[in-house]
Design an enzyme around this catalytic site. Structure first.
Site, PDB file in Angstrom:
ATOM      1  N   SER A  12     -47.973 -44.358  95.954  1.00 33.97           N
ATOM      2  CA  SER A  12     -48.061 -45.369  94.885  1.00 33.97           C
ATOM      3  C   SER A  12     -47.703 -44.752  93.531  1.00 33.97           C
ATOM      4  O   SER A  12     -47.100 -45.423  92.684  1.00 33.97           O
ATOM      5  CB  SER A  12     -49.445 -46.025  94.851  1.00 33.97           C
ATOM      6  OG  SER A  12     -50.429 -45.128  94.413  1.00 33.97           O
ATOM      7  N   ASN A  13     -48.055 -43.501  93.324  1.00 31.43           N
ATOM      8  CA  ASN A  13     -47.654 -42.846  92.071  1.00 31.43           C
ATOM      9  C   ASN A  13     -46.143 -42.618  92.022  1.00 31.43           C
ATOM     10  O   ASN A  13     -45.518 -42.770  90.970  1.00 31.43           O
ATOM     11  CB  ASN A  13     -48.419 -41.530  91.882  1.00 31.43           C
ATOM     12  CG  ASN A  13     -49.847 -41.778  91.428  1.00 31.43           C
ATOM     13  OD1 ASN A  13     -50.099 -42.086  90.271  1.00 31.43           O
ATOM     14  ND2 ASN A  13     -50.788 -41.677  92.358  1.00 31.43           N
ATOM     15  N   MET A  89     -49.785 -32.794  99.697  1.00 29.45           N
ATOM     16  CA  MET A  89     -51.039 -32.191 100.151  1.00 29.45           C
ATOM     17  C   MET A  89     -50.882 -30.724 100.571  1.00 29.45           C
ATOM     18  O   MET A  89     -51.458 -30.295 101.581  1.00 29.45           O
ATOM     19  CB  MET A  89     -51.610 -33.008 101.318  1.00 29.45           C
ATOM     20  CG  MET A  89     -51.820 -34.475 100.981  1.00 29.45           C
ATOM     21  SD  MET A  89     -52.965 -34.705  99.610  1.00 29.45           S
ATOM     22  CE  MET A  89     -54.499 -34.516 100.500  1.00 29.45           C
ATOM     23  N   LEU A  91     -50.510 -26.521  98.965  1.00 28.93           N
ATOM     24  CA  LEU A  91     -50.417 -25.589  97.846  1.00 28.93           C
ATOM     25  C   LEU A  91     -48.996 -25.058  97.776  1.00 28.93           C
ATOM     26  O   LEU A  91     -48.345 -24.848  98.806  1.00 28.93           O
ATOM     27  CB  LEU A  91     -51.395 -24.426  98.048  1.00 28.93           C
ATOM     28  CG  LEU A  91     -52.879 -24.779  97.944  1.00 28.93           C
ATOM     29  CD1 LEU A  91     -53.724 -23.545  98.219  1.00 28.93           C
ATOM     30  CD2 LEU A  91     -53.204 -25.361  96.573  1.00 28.93           C
ATOM     31  N   HIS A 108     -54.284 -35.611  89.476  1.00 30.04           N
ATOM     32  CA  HIS A 108     -55.479 -35.464  90.320  1.00 30.04           C
ATOM     33  C   HIS A 108     -56.523 -36.498  89.877  1.00 30.04           C
ATOM     34  O   HIS A 108     -56.757 -36.661  88.677  1.00 30.04           O
ATOM     35  CB  HIS A 108     -56.029 -34.041  90.188  1.00 30.04           C
ATOM     36  CG  HIS A 108     -57.182 -33.790  91.094  1.00 30.04           C
ATOM     37  ND1 HIS A 108     -57.029 -33.552  92.447  1.00 30.04           N
ATOM     38  CD2 HIS A 108     -58.517 -33.783  90.860  1.00 30.04           C
ATOM     39  CE1 HIS A 108     -58.216 -33.398  93.001  1.00 30.04           C
ATOM     40  NE2 HIS A 108     -59.136 -33.527  92.060  1.00 30.04           N
TER      41      HIS A 108
HETATM   42  C1  GRF Z   1     -53.534 -39.782  93.969  1.00 27.29           C
HETATM   43  O1  GRF Z   1     -54.882 -40.120  93.825  1.00 27.29           O
HETATM   44  C2  GRF Z   1     -53.238 -38.492  93.243  1.00 27.29           C
HETATM   45  O2  GRF Z   1     -54.022 -38.322  92.111  1.00 27.29           O
HETATM   46  C3  GRF Z   1     -53.593 -37.452  94.285  1.00 27.29           C
HETATM   47  O3  GRF Z   1     -53.179 -38.014  95.503  1.00 27.29           O
HETATM   48  C4  GRF Z   1     -53.209 -39.424  95.422  1.00 27.29           C
HETATM   49  C5  GRF Z   1     -51.874 -39.924  95.835  1.00 27.29           C
HETATM   50  O4  GRF Z   1     -51.848 -41.324  95.937  1.00 27.29           O
HETATM   51  N1  GRF Z   1     -52.970 -36.187  93.986  1.00 27.29           N
HETATM   52  P1  GRF Z   1     -50.457 -42.053  96.176  1.00 27.29           P
HETATM   53  O5  GRF Z   1     -49.845 -41.467  97.448  1.00 27.29           O
HETATM   54  O6  GRF Z   1     -49.605 -41.799  94.974  1.00 27.29           O
HETATM   55  O7  GRF Z   1     -50.788 -43.504  96.348  1.00 27.29           O
END
Ligand code: GRF
Length: 191
Positions: A12-13, A89, A91, A108
Site C-alpha cells: 500500500s505504501n 522484510m 535486513l 516503520h
Molecule cells: C508498513 O506498515 C510499513 O511501515 C512497514 O511495513 C508495512 C508495509 O505495508 N515497514 P504495505 O505493504 O506498504 O501495505
C-alpha cells in the site's frame, strides 16, 4: 530522480508512492519494484502501473551478497538513485548499503526507537501506549535503527480496536512517506 521501491507484501505504501509520482507530488520516477516474494500483492500493483518488477527468491542464492549483487545490477540498469523500502522484510547487507549510502529510506509504523521489528502496531497496542506513530528513517545495517528523518505521532484512544489503530497509522504512513521522499529528493538535489 530515479527510484526503486523494495516491497515484500501488500504494497500500500508502494501504491501511494506511485500515485504521488503520477500526480507530480514526487519529482521522480519509479523505475523498478524489487520483491523477494513471488506471491506479493505489490507485484500486481506494479503491473497495474506498468512498473518493471525484479522478483527473486533468496533461497536460490548461496548468500545475501549474491542476491544483493544481482539487485545492484538491476538498479544500475535502471539508473536508480534512491531506494525506497516499503514493507521489505529483510535486513540489507553491505553490498547495497555501501553502494547507496544515505540513499535508502524506510518507513516503520512506530515512533522509533520504540517498537522496532515485526508487528510494531501490535506491540504498541498490547503495551497500551497513549501515543505511537510513524517514522521515516535512513537505512543502516540494523533493524529499524538508521538516522531518523521524520516522525509523526498517532494517538491510541480509549476504545480504539487494534484494527482502528492500524487504520490510523496506515493513513499517516500514506501521507507522510510521499512527502518525506520529496523532501529527501530536494535535499539530495541541493547539495
Ligand atoms: C508498513 O506498515 C510499513 O511501515 C512497514 O511495513 C508495512 C508495509 O505495508 N515497514 P504495505 O505493504 O506498504 O501495505
Amino acid at each position: 530522480m530515479n527510484l526503486a521501491v523494495f516491497a515484500s507484501g501488500n504494497g500500500s505504501n508502494f501504491e501511494v508512492v506511485m500515485e504521488a509520482v503520477e500526480k507530480g507530488k514526487i519529482d521522480g520516477q519509479v523505475k523498478l519494484l524489487v520483491c523477494d516474494k513471488e506471491q506479493a500483492f505489490a507485484i500486481e500493483r506494479a503491473r497495474n502501473h506498468n512498473i518493471p518488477v525484479f522478483v527473486f527468491n533468496p533461497k536460490n542464492y548461496p548468500s545475501k551478497k549474491d542476491y544483493e549483487g544481482e539487485i545492484l545490477d538491476q538498479l544500475a540498469k535502471y539508473k536508480v538513485e534512491l531506494i525506497i523500502l516499503a514493507g521489505y522484510m529483510r535486513l540489507l547487507g553491505p553490498t547495497l548499503l555501501q553502494a547507496y549510502e544515505q540513499r535508502i529510506l524506510n518507513i516503520h509504523p512506530s515512533l522509533l526507537p520504540s517498537f522496532p521489528g515485526l508487528d510494531a502496531i501490535g506491540q504498541a497496542f498490547e503495551a497500551k501506549v497513549k501515543v505511537s506513530g510513524v517514522t521515516v528513517h535512513y537505512v543502516d545495517a540494523g533493524m529499524d535503527t538508521g538516522p531518523i528523518i521524520e516522525q509523526e505521532p498517532v494517538r491510541l484512544e480509549e476504545g480504539d480496536t487494534r484494527e482502528a489503530f492500524q487504520g490510523k497509522i496506515q493513513q499517516v504512513e500514506h501521507q507522510l512517506y510521499p512527502a518525506v521522499i520529496q523532501r529527501v529528493i530536494e535535499k539530495i538535489r541541493s547539495v
